[in-house]
Scaffold this active site. Structure first.
Site: not given
Ligand code: DGY
Length: 332
Positions: A240, A269, A287
């Site tokens: 993240r 982001e 992402h």
């Molecule tokens: C998740 O599944 O957490 C991915 O990062 C998509 O948001």
């Protein structure tokens, strides 16, 4: 009996919307715009369930305006967009989409590591820019993958998937750091050795971040940690934004204090810090670690199935909280 009403907060596969429509009155986000919090709150009026992605914040202020909301199903394994304490206190069920994306996301983490360490996007830009005039002995010479030492911070299911790829596929020496140590059998299967975070940073050729984002995980990698890494090292973040201090990372990359980075997630982001955009020794992706058609379909289906199971009375399939008293549709 009339169907319960739910909100689908972003566009999803039409087939999954059709499935939801068999069980619910569905309000979908037709133009797939990210709604501001006040608009999300307005659209949630009268809804007992919601299907969200990581971009919709579910917190105490929102829940106070939506007393009928019983469940929020996130189409993501991460759920840092949920204020879980507030949801639990309000009796609202939260769910996520674990397992279905593990291998796909581990594949991507490995791809980003290879792309960054082997300078793939940087060399492609060079070629497309018409600057390739002759072969040269050290042209885009990067770092070795096979036989090198891989450090993984966050050894959940995806971290373990990356460890297996590294150890079994590429003969890497794998070390990891995690909140808790894995059982011996799992360590043996992943061929992974537990080390402290600082030792991992000091001694790894490549570092991959796969830990969940919590307030304690904010800037797990900042200036101090980057200073511990080797000048030839690669850093990959598929976890993240906010786990890495992007400004400190850009400085470390610019000054060649580490060699390369691969980033799929960013602080704030979809904005990406201009200092990162200006660099060539970082591979940047929007992402997409879980983005294969099959996996995204599986994630959407699991989020939908959580809503269906919850309102069928079977209980959520993949809950992330356990409120002592759940809000129920009848109270709507
Ligand atoms: C998740 O599944 O957490 C991915 O990062 C998509 O948001």
């Amino acid at each position: 009996m009339s169907k319960p009403s739910i909100l689908v907060a972003r566009a999803i596969f039409p087939k999954v919307l059709d499935k939801l429509a068999q069980h619910f009155n569905v309000e979908a986000n037709a133009d797939d715009r990210d709604w501001a919090p006040h608009e999300l709150a307005r659209r949630l009026q009268g809804k007992v369930g919601a299907l969200t992605t990581g971009g919709q914040r579910i917190d105490a202020a929102l829940l106070a305006t939506c007393p009928q909301l019983c469940i929020v199903a996130n189409m993501a394994v991460g759920y840092n967009n949920f204020d879980l304490d507030a949801m639990t206190a309000a009796g609202v069920q939260g769910t996520n989409t674990p397992d279905v994306l593990t291998e796909t996301t581990a594949d991507f983490g490995f791809s980003l590591l290879m792309a960054a360490a082997r300078r793939i996007t940087e060399s492609e830009h060079f070629l497309r820019g018409g600057r390739w005039t002759q072969w040269r002995y050290d042209m885009f010479a990067g770092a070795e993958i096979h036989g090198s030492r891989l450090g993984i911070i966050g050894m959940g299911r995806i971290g373990q998937g990356i460890a297996r790829r590294g150890a079994h596929g590429f003969g890497m020496e794998v070390q990891y750091h995690n909140r808790s140590r894995l059982p011996d059998a799992l360590e043996a299967e992943c061929k992974a050795r537990y080390v402290s975070k600082d030792e991992l940073l000091r001694t790894s050729d490549h570092v991959v971040l796969v830990l969940p984002y919590t307030p304690e995980a904010h800037h797990t990698i900042g200036a101090r940690e980057l200073a511990l890494m080797q000048p030839t090292a690669t850093l990959v973040n598929i976890a993240r934004g906010g786990i890495v201090d992007d400004v400190a990372l850009a400085a470390a990359l610019r000054e060649r204090r580490i060699a390369a980075a691969g980033l799929d997630v960013f602080e704030g982001e979809p904005r990406v810090h201009p200092d990162l955009l200006a660099l060539h020794n970082v591979v940047l992706t929007p992402h997409i670690a879980s983005a294969t058609v099959r996996t995204r379909q599986a994630m959407a289906n699991l989020a939908a199935d959580n809503l269906i199971a919850f309102f069928d009375g079977r209980g959520a399939l993949t809950p992330v909280n356990h409120p002592p008293l759940l809000r129920r549709q009848e109270s709507a």
